[in-house]
Motif scaffolding. Structure first.
Motif, short mmCIF file in Angstrom:
data_model
loop_
_atom_site.label_atom_id
_atom_site.label_comp_id
_atom_site.label_asym_id
_atom_site.label_seq_id
_atom_site.Cartn_x
_atom_site.Cartn_y
_atom_site.Cartn_z
N ALA A 150 13.04 40.53 63.89
CA ALA A 150 13.88 40.06 62.10
C ALA A 150 12.09 39.74 61.56
CB ALA A 150 14.17 38.16 62.18
N GLU B 55 14.14 33.08 58.16
CA GLU B 55 14.85 33.19 57.10
C GLU B 55 16.34 33.70 57.41
OE1 GLU B 55 15.30 37.52 54.01
OE2 GLU B 55 13.23 35.75 53.56
N THR B 56 16.18 34.28 58.92
CA THR B 56 16.96 35.33 59.65
C THR B 56 17.91 34.04 59.96
OG1 THR B 56 16.44 37.44 59.12
CG2 THR B 56 17.80 36.45 61.05
N GLU C 214 24.60 39.34 64.33
CA GLU C 214 23.65 40.23 63.15
C GLU C 214 24.22 39.68 62.39
OE1 GLU C 214 21.88 43.98 63.87
OE2 GLU C 214 21.84 43.80 66.13
N THR C 215 25.01 39.90 61.30
CA THR C 215 25.44 38.95 60.85
C THR C 215 25.89 37.52 60.59
OG1 THR C 215 26.67 40.58 60.25
CG2 THR C 215 26.27 41.83 59.99
N LEU D 174 21.98 32.62 59.41
CA LEU D 174 22.98 32.96 60.68
C LEU D 174 23.64 31.15 60.57
CD1 LEU D 174 20.84 35.29 63.08
CD2 LEU D 174 23.52 35.74 61.44
N ALA E 79 18.76 39.91 66.78
CA ALA E 79 18.79 39.26 65.23
C ALA E 79 17.51 38.90 64.31
CB ALA E 79 20.22 39.18 64.48
N LEU E 80 17.12 38.27 66.12
CA LEU E 80 15.95 37.07 65.78
C LEU E 80 14.77 37.94 66.00
CD1 LEU E 80 18.06 33.75 66.14
CD2 LEU E 80 16.94 34.62 63.54
#
Length: 196
Positions: free
Chosen positions: A177, A182-183, A152-153, A187, A173-174
């Motif tokens: 989001a 932006e995510t 996720e980071t 990444l 995470a996507l």
């Protein structure tokens, strides 16, 4: 061969329609998408595959379909349980979780290794490999490996690349989001930075 940030779909956790989330992620640099949604009827899934292929084609990307049916394409991602031998297609990946599963590979082109970190999508699934466990499996894998699970980071991405992963497969995470573009940018930059 999949690399970089690979998006796995899950319409049940997506904040918007799957097509909208995938389009936003592709604008952010994602070039590989794995269509899951295995519970949908084949006709609906095939229509979704066609829509996602159109988005990816404009960006030079590729759609991979989870399961042995490529839904009109030539790229699939198979579960660890089978089928064996894999179908003969242009691109075949397989989910693996340990050395025994890696040892069963035959003509697959790549694998996902999971779960690397604890995951919200499959809580209790594991135990997590963590980067040292990921590195050990990558060292014995006969094919390139994508890291999957709880990524996720930017720090997660860097740790996976440093362990030898050619890419990271990202779902939550996507899909969850507020801004998938932006995510995806964040990444993807982390992935590219980790290669330097």
């Amino acid at each position: 061969m999949p690399s970089g940030v690979v998006l796995l779909t899950d319409r049940r956790v997506a904040r918007r329609s799957l097509v909208a989330v995938v389009g936003a992620a592709v604008r952010g640099g994602v070039r590989w998408v794995v269509l899951r949604e295995k519970d949908l009827p084949r006709a609906e899934r095939a229509a979704l595959a066609a829509a996602l292929r159109a988005i990816l084609a404009d960006a030079g990307g590729t759609l991979i379909v989870a399961g042995p049916d490529p839904l009109g394409g030539d790229a699939v991602h198979l579960p660890s349980a089978g089928p064996y031998p894999p179908p003969r297609l242009a691109l075949v990946g397989r989910s693996c979780h340990d050395e025994a599963e890696l040892a069963r590979l035959t003509t697959e082109d790549h694998v996902t290794l999971s779960p690397v970190f604890p995951t919200k999508t499959k809580p209790g699934y594991g135990p997590p490999l963590r980067p040292p466990g990921l590195r050990r499996l990558i060292e014995v894998s006969p094919v390139p490996a994508l890291a999957l699970g709880g990524i996720e980071t930017p720090e997660h991405v860097r740790a996976c690349v440093e362990a030898g992963a050619v890419g990271v497969a990202v779902l939550g995470a996507l899909m969850r989001a507020d801004d998938p573009t932006e995510t995806a940018v964040m990444l993807t930059r982390a992935f590219e930075g980790a290669l330097r």
